[in-house]
Design a protein around this motif. Structure first.
Motif, PDB file in Angstrom:
ATOM      1  N   ALA A  56       0.737  -1.135  -0.553  1.00  0.00           N
ATOM      2  CA  ALA A  56       0.159  -0.076   0.289  1.00  0.00           C
ATOM      3  C   ALA A  56       0.920   1.272  -0.038  1.00  0.00           C
ATOM      4  N   ASN A  57       2.090   1.219   0.614  1.00  0.00           N
ATOM      5  CA  ASN A  57       2.965   2.881   0.246  1.00  0.00           C
ATOM      6  C   ASN A  57       4.510   1.588   0.532  1.00  0.00           C
ATOM      7  N   GLY A  58       5.259   2.842   0.419  1.00  0.00           N
ATOM      8  CA  GLY A  58       6.519   2.729   0.336  1.00  0.00           C
ATOM      9  C   GLY A  58       6.976   2.143   2.320  1.00  0.00           C
ATOM     10  N   SER A  59       6.433   2.893   3.057  1.00  0.00           N
ATOM     11  CA  SER A  59       6.014   3.301   4.559  1.00  0.00           C
ATOM     12  C   SER A  59       6.105   1.331   5.169  1.00  0.00           C
ATOM     13  N   LEU A  60       4.538   0.939   4.660  1.00  0.00           N
ATOM     14  CA  LEU A  60       4.354  -0.231   5.309  1.00  0.00           C
ATOM     15  C   LEU A  60       5.414  -1.329   4.260  1.00  0.00           C
ATOM     16  N   THR A  83      16.624  11.021   7.403  1.00  0.00           N
ATOM     17  CA  THR A  83      15.834  10.791   6.491  1.00  0.00           C
ATOM     18  C   THR A  83      14.754  10.145   6.936  1.00  0.00           C
ATOM     19  N   ILE A  84      13.067   9.637   6.276  1.00  0.00           N
ATOM     20  CA  ILE A  84      12.583   9.681   6.932  1.00  0.00           C
ATOM     21  C   ILE A  84      11.540   9.033   8.119  1.00  0.00           C
ATOM     22  N   ILE A  85      10.898   9.222   8.611  1.00  0.00           N
ATOM     23  CA  ILE A  85      10.360   8.608   9.962  1.00  0.00           C
ATOM     24  C   ILE A  85      10.295   6.843  10.244  1.00  0.00           C
ATOM     25  N   SER A  86       9.339   6.703   8.183  1.00  0.00           N
ATOM     26  CA  SER A  86       9.353   5.145   7.853  1.00  0.00           C
ATOM     27  C   SER A  86      10.322   4.760   8.709  1.00  0.00           C
ATOM     28  N   CYS A  87      11.597   4.486   8.289  1.00  0.00           N
ATOM     29  CA  CYS A  87      12.468   3.585   8.778  1.00  0.00           C
ATOM     30  C   CYS A  87      12.959   3.720   9.799  1.00  0.00           C
ATOM     31  N   ALA A 128      20.524   0.805   4.155  1.00  0.00           N
ATOM     32  CA  ALA A 128      20.869   1.495   3.799  1.00  0.00           C
ATOM     33  C   ALA A 128      19.614   2.685   3.069  1.00  0.00           C
ATOM     34  N   VAL A 129      19.718   4.045   3.304  1.00  0.00           N
ATOM     35  CA  VAL A 129      19.052   4.624   2.653  1.00  0.00           C
ATOM     36  C   VAL A 129      19.454   5.943   1.279  1.00  0.00           C
ATOM     37  N   HIS A 130      18.434   5.285  -0.113  1.00  0.00           N
ATOM     38  CA  HIS A 130      19.354   6.639  -0.794  1.00  0.00           C
ATOM     39  C   HIS A 130      18.906   7.869  -0.447  1.00  0.00           C
ATOM     40  N   GLU A 154      17.492  -2.530   1.932  1.00  0.00           N
ATOM     41  CA  GLU A 154      17.755  -1.106   1.178  1.00  0.00           C
ATOM     42  C   GLU A 154      16.901  -0.225   0.652  1.00  0.00           C
ATOM     43  N   ASP A 155      16.585   0.905   1.560  1.00  0.00           N
ATOM     44  CA  ASP A 155      15.427   1.557   1.255  1.00  0.00           C
ATOM     45  C   ASP A 155      15.731   2.468  -0.304  1.00  0.00           C
ATOM     46  N   ALA A 156      14.892   2.114  -1.470  1.00  0.00           N
ATOM     47  CA  ALA A 156      15.356   2.713  -2.594  1.00  0.00           C
ATOM     48  C   ALA A 156      13.955   3.455  -3.181  1.00  0.00           C
ATOM     49  N   ALA A 157      13.503   4.240  -2.329  1.00  0.00           N
ATOM     50  CA  ALA A 157      12.171   4.691  -2.207  1.00  0.00           C
ATOM     51  C   ALA A 157      11.794   5.580  -3.342  1.00  0.00           C
ATOM     52  N   GLU A 158      12.913   5.879  -3.159  1.00  0.00           N
ATOM     53  CA  GLU A 158      13.064   7.703  -3.948  1.00  0.00           C
ATOM     54  C   GLU A 158      13.927   7.524  -5.537  1.00  0.00           C
ATOM     55  N   MET A 159      14.439   6.242  -5.476  1.00  0.00           N
ATOM     56  CA  MET A 159      15.865   5.314  -6.649  1.00  0.00           C
ATOM     57  C   MET A 159      15.329   5.126  -7.844  1.00  0.00           C
ATOM     58  N   PHE A 178      10.313   0.033  -2.300  1.00  0.00           N
ATOM     59  CA  PHE A 178      10.473   1.634  -2.948  1.00  0.00           C
ATOM     60  C   PHE A 178       9.312   1.775  -2.770  1.00  0.00           C
ATOM     61  N   SER A 179       8.670   3.739  -2.404  1.00  0.00           N
ATOM     62  CA  SER A 179       7.524   4.013  -2.627  1.00  0.00           C
ATOM     63  C   SER A 179       7.192   4.395  -4.087  1.00  0.00           C
ATOM     64  N   PHE A 180       5.845   4.287  -4.245  1.00  0.00           N
ATOM     65  CA  PHE A 180       5.450   4.963  -5.194  1.00  0.00           C
ATOM     66  C   PHE A 180       4.415   6.344  -5.158  1.00  0.00           C
ATOM     67  N   ASN A 183       5.493  12.273  -5.856  1.00  0.00           N
ATOM     68  CA  ASN A 183       6.418  12.928  -6.090  1.00  0.00           C
ATOM     69  C   ASN A 183       7.632  11.686  -6.061  1.00  0.00           C
ATOM     70  N   LYS A 184       7.404  10.314  -6.566  1.00  0.00           N
ATOM     71  CA  LYS A 184       8.460   8.680  -7.220  1.00  0.00           C
ATOM     72  C   LYS A 184       8.586   9.093  -8.879  1.00  0.00           C
ATOM     73  N   HIS A 185       9.210   8.659  -9.310  1.00  0.00           N
ATOM     74  CA  HIS A 185       9.673   8.163 -10.640  1.00  0.00           C
ATOM     75  C   HIS A 185       8.393   7.155 -11.377  1.00  0.00           C
ATOM     76  N   GLU A 190      -0.389   6.147  -4.265  1.00  0.00           N
ATOM     77  CA  GLU A 190      -0.285   5.726  -3.000  1.00  0.00           C
ATOM     78  C   GLU A 190       0.062   4.313  -3.219  1.00  0.00           C
ATOM     79  N   GLY A 191       1.132   3.741  -2.334  1.00  0.00           N
ATOM     80  CA  GLY A 191       1.824   2.301  -3.179  1.00  0.00           C
ATOM     81  C   GLY A 191       3.528   2.421  -2.705  1.00  0.00           C
ATOM     82  N   GLY A 192       3.741   1.135  -2.874  1.00  0.00           N
ATOM     83  CA  GLY A 192       4.950   0.937  -2.972  1.00  0.00           C
ATOM     84  C   GLY A 192       5.548  -0.911  -3.519  1.00  0.00           C
TER      85      GLY A 192
HETATM   86  C1  LIG Z   1      13.889   7.342   1.976  1.00  0.00           C
HETATM   87  C2  LIG Z   1      12.203   7.149   1.769  1.00  0.00           C
HETATM   88  N1  LIG Z   1      11.747   5.752   2.679  1.00  0.00           N
HETATM   89  C3  LIG Z   1      10.752   5.721   2.921  1.00  0.00           C
HETATM   90  C4  LIG Z   1       9.584   6.848   2.089  1.00  0.00           C
HETATM   91  C5  LIG Z   1       8.250   6.321   2.554  1.00  0.00           C
HETATM   92  O1  LIG Z   1       7.070   5.908   1.459  1.00  0.00           O
HETATM   93  P1  LIG Z   1       5.872   6.742   1.070  1.00  0.00           P
HETATM   94  O2  LIG Z   1       5.412   7.885   1.296  1.00  0.00           O
HETATM   95  O3  LIG Z   1       5.451   5.379   0.346  1.00  0.00           O
HETATM   96  O4  LIG Z   1       4.626   6.021   3.014  1.00  0.00           O
HETATM   97  C6  LIG Z   1       9.726   7.735   1.380  1.00  0.00           C
HETATM   98  C7  LIG Z   1       8.334   8.400   0.818  1.00  0.00           C
HETATM   99  O5  LIG Z   1       9.125   9.973   0.246  1.00  0.00           O
HETATM  100  C8  LIG Z   1      10.916   8.684   1.135  1.00  0.00           C
HETATM  101  O6  LIG Z   1      11.360   9.491   0.872  1.00  0.00           O
END
Ligand SMILES: Cc1ncc(COP(=O)(O)O)c(C=O)c1O
Length: 373
Positions: A56-60, A83-87, A128-130, A154-159, A178-180, A183-185, A190-192
């Protein structure tokens, strides 16, 4: 303000509408529809992995990836403070302890020398977070973690579409995400997605995403999962977006170069590093960091730019300065000066795929008026 240039606007001008209409015409709108498996297969193939699990998203995606590693209390996971709090949330929710490192002042990515210094007998993984378009040198990280048997998330959410040397981002971690977000490519609204070569980890994530239904006996559960499935509607968007990823990356690089040339003579503004020995920036966002000589911080800079119709966003706020973690007794007394400075002096300007050259010119004019009057 009607004339506002938004910080991000997605580009949905390919097969998005066609594939969405297919969902409606066929009645396939839930996660059982065919676009979900197609996106999983095509995205995993694109990053050179055997398995993809759409969520459902990159955080999950991070929550599931960390949970799938079966960490126990006392286990440590090293990650960047910037980084973002999701990590950090995913690590804390799994019962393990996040251990922070600072970032490099130029690339804004985690400092690998500090990663090595923070390893203890309890270190089970490194996340690792890019950051913002330039990746961590994953070959160098794997040289640290591999011989020690430490797992890599490997958090490639933005990559999406980025490579390290010649290998795709998302292909390095034991498990990668990855996150979808729009603002992602590649966006699905919402998604991941989680990608891995490890069948057991992929199966664990599939089960966690679907309430841990037992395959043999539905509605009987041996573990608590969640419902964070992706719908067919979302996946339809993702399939259409993925078809154009190469052109999106080419456009983002072109935008990065354009901002660079428009802003190169504005003094006191740190711009993104165009390339490192292992990667060329894909400018997920175009970040700026204010020199200490400016008598105002990023918040004031964004306020002044937004008064001129320019949408901006602040950089991440460091994990060791998050009230929620401080209340939990985490990171007490810790300081990471680079992360602290980036948070206070950094922000990004409009960087979305739908941004026109003319809009970029207007952004540059406004930046000049604020920083080089
Ligand atoms: C590095 C990184 N990790 C995780 C996320 C979380 O992704 P999402 O917004 O889909 O939950 C983001 C979101 O921008 C992010 O930049």
């Amino acid at each position: 303000m009607s004339n506002l240039i938004p910080v991000n606007e997605p580009l949905l001008s390919g097969n998005e509408k066609k594939y969405l209409c297919e969902c409606i015409d066929t009645g396939w709108i839930s996660s059982e529809g065919p676009f979900v498996q197609r996106l999983e297969k095509e995205f995993a193939a694109r990053v050179g992995r055997r398995f993809g699990v759409a969520v459902a998203n990159g955080s999950l995606a991070l929550d599931a990836a960390v949970k799938a590693l079966d960490l126990v209390p006392g286990d440590e996971v090293i990650m960047p403070s910037f980084t973002i709090i999701s990590c950090a949330a995913a690590i804390v929710r799994s019962g393990a302890t996040p251990v922070l490192v600072d970032s490099e002042p130029d690339s804004w990515n985690m400092d690998l020398r500090q990663v090595e210094q923070k390893i203890t007998p309890r270190t089970r993984a490194v996340m690792a977070v890019h950051i913002y378009g330039l990746p961590v040198d994953m070959d160098a990280l794997l040289a640290i973690t591999g011989p020690r048997g430490i797992k890599v998330i490997e958090d490639a959410a933005e990559m999406h579409g980025q490579t390290i040397r010649t290998r795709p981002c998302g292909s390095f971690g034991d498990i990668s995400t990855f996150s979808f977000y729009p603002n992602k490519h590649v966006t699905t609204g919402e998604g991941g997605i989680i990608v891995t070569d490890d069948e057991r980890l992929a199966e664990r994530c599939r089960s966690l995403r679907n309430l841990c239904f037992m395959p043999q006996k539905r509605f009987v559960h041996e573990e608590l999962g969640w419902n964070f499935r992706m719908s067919n509607l979302q996946a339809a968007l993702g399939c259409a977006q993925l078809e154009r990823l190469d052109s999106f990356i080419a456009r983002k690089r072109n935008m990065g170069a354009r901002y660079d040339s428009l802003l190169s003579d504005v003094k006191g503004l740190q711009r993104p590093v165009p390339s490192t020995a292992w990667a060329e920036n894909i400018y997920w966002v175009y970040g700026l960091v204010l020199d200490d000589a400016f008598p105002f911080d990023a918040e004031e800079a964004m306020r002044r730019l937004s008064a001129k119709g320019i949408g901006c966003r602040p950089f991440f706020w460091p994990m060791h300065e998050q009230p929620v973690f401080r209340r939990m007794g985490l990171f007490a007394g810790e300081s990471y000066p680079v992360a602290e400075r980036l948070a206070r002096r950094g922000f990004y300007v409009p960087s979305g795929l739908a941004l026109s050259d003319e809009q970029m010119d207007r952004v540059a004019v406004a930046v000049r008026e604020v920083f080089a009057p």
